[in-house]
Design a protein around this motif. Structure first.
Motif, PDB file in Angstrom:
ATOM      1  N   PRO A  12      71.088  56.142  44.279  1.00 16.34           N
ATOM      2  CA  PRO A  12      71.085  54.693  44.505  1.00 16.34           C
ATOM      3  C   PRO A  12      72.493  54.200  44.824  1.00 16.34           C
ATOM      4  O   PRO A  12      73.484  54.851  44.481  1.00 16.34           O
ATOM      5  N   PRO A  13      72.621  53.069  45.482  1.00 14.87           N
ATOM      6  CA  PRO A  13      73.951  52.542  45.782  1.00 14.87           C
ATOM      7  C   PRO A  13      74.755  52.320  44.511  1.00 14.87           C
ATOM      8  O   PRO A  13      74.236  51.903  43.488  1.00 14.87           O
ATOM      9  N   GLY A  14      76.041  52.655  44.569  1.00 11.17           N
ATOM     10  CA  GLY A  14      76.902  52.488  43.395  1.00 11.17           C
ATOM     11  C   GLY A  14      77.090  53.797  42.634  1.00 11.17           C
ATOM     12  O   GLY A  14      77.784  53.837  41.646  1.00 11.17           O
ATOM     13  N   GLY A  15      76.516  54.861  43.083  1.00 11.39           N
ATOM     14  CA  GLY A  15      76.687  56.153  42.430  1.00 11.39           C
ATOM     15  C   GLY A  15      75.708  56.359  41.303  1.00 11.39           C
ATOM     16  O   GLY A  15      74.932  55.478  40.950  1.00 11.39           O
ATOM     17  N   PRO A  16      75.748  57.554  40.709  1.00 11.04           N
ATOM     18  CA  PRO A  16      74.828  57.840  39.614  1.00 11.04           C
ATOM     19  C   PRO A  16      75.182  57.019  38.378  1.00 11.04           C
ATOM     20  O   PRO A  16      76.338  56.747  38.094  1.00 11.04           O
ATOM     21  N   GLN A  17      74.181  56.639  37.659  1.00 14.41           N
ATOM     22  CA  GLN A  17      74.369  55.839  36.455  1.00 14.41           C
ATOM     23  C   GLN A  17      74.434  56.771  35.248  1.00 14.41           C
ATOM     24  O   GLN A  17      73.582  57.621  35.068  1.00 14.41           O
ATOM     25  N   ARG A  18      75.469  56.608  34.444  1.00  5.83           N
ATOM     26  CA  ARG A  18      75.615  57.430  33.243  1.00  5.83           C
ATOM     27  C   ARG A  18      75.262  56.621  32.014  1.00  5.83           C
ATOM     28  O   ARG A  18      75.536  55.430  31.942  1.00  5.83           O
ATOM     29  N   VAL A  19      74.701  57.309  31.060  1.00  4.56           N
ATOM     30  CA  VAL A  19      74.380  56.667  29.790  1.00  4.56           C
ATOM     31  C   VAL A  19      75.599  56.822  28.896  1.00  4.56           C
ATOM     32  O   VAL A  19      76.077  57.926  28.655  1.00  4.56           O
ATOM     33  N   GLN A  20      76.122  55.716  28.403  1.00  4.27           N
ATOM     34  CA  GLN A  20      77.298  55.743  27.547  1.00  4.27           C
ATOM     35  C   GLN A  20      76.890  56.129  26.133  1.00  4.27           C
ATOM     36  O   GLN A  20      75.976  55.555  25.558  1.00  4.27           O
TER      37      GLN A  20
END
Length: 100
Positions: free
Chosen positions: A16-24
């Motif tokens: 997705p746009p904005g790069g991969p989402q990481r769980v903090q």
């Protein structure tokens, strides 16, 4: 034999746009890895006083044995004395690797 037909892949983004989402994760939870080596405490790093003394004794006795062997002052030249002097110098070098 006929070549297989090439598949045409439609272009598009794989993420997705904005790069991969990481769980903090919470800051207090750290997962240990196999690459981390904890620092050694400073009281473990201190060598006893006899280590450098023994190192200098080995180096000095080995050097004196080689010099006396070549000058022939005390005894005639001998390969065994030369080998013993070189062994003492080597023992001094090995002792130097144990000094912290």
């Amino acid at each position: 034999m006929a070549k297989p037909a090439k598949r045409r892949v439609q272009g598009g983004r794989t993420t997705p746009p904005g790069g991969p989402q990481r769980v903090q994760k919470p800051a207090t939870v750290r997962e240990p890895t196999g690459r981390y080596t904890p620092p050694i405490p400073s009281n473990v790093k201190v060598s006893p006083i006899w280590v450098p003394i023994l190192m200098f004794v080995f180096l000095g006795v080995g050097t004196i044995a080689i010099l006396v062997n070549y000058t022939g002052v005390i005894w005639n030249t001998s390969n065994w004395v030369l080998l013993g002097g070189l062994g003492m110098i080597l023992a001094g070098i090995v002792t130097a690797t144990q000094y912290h």
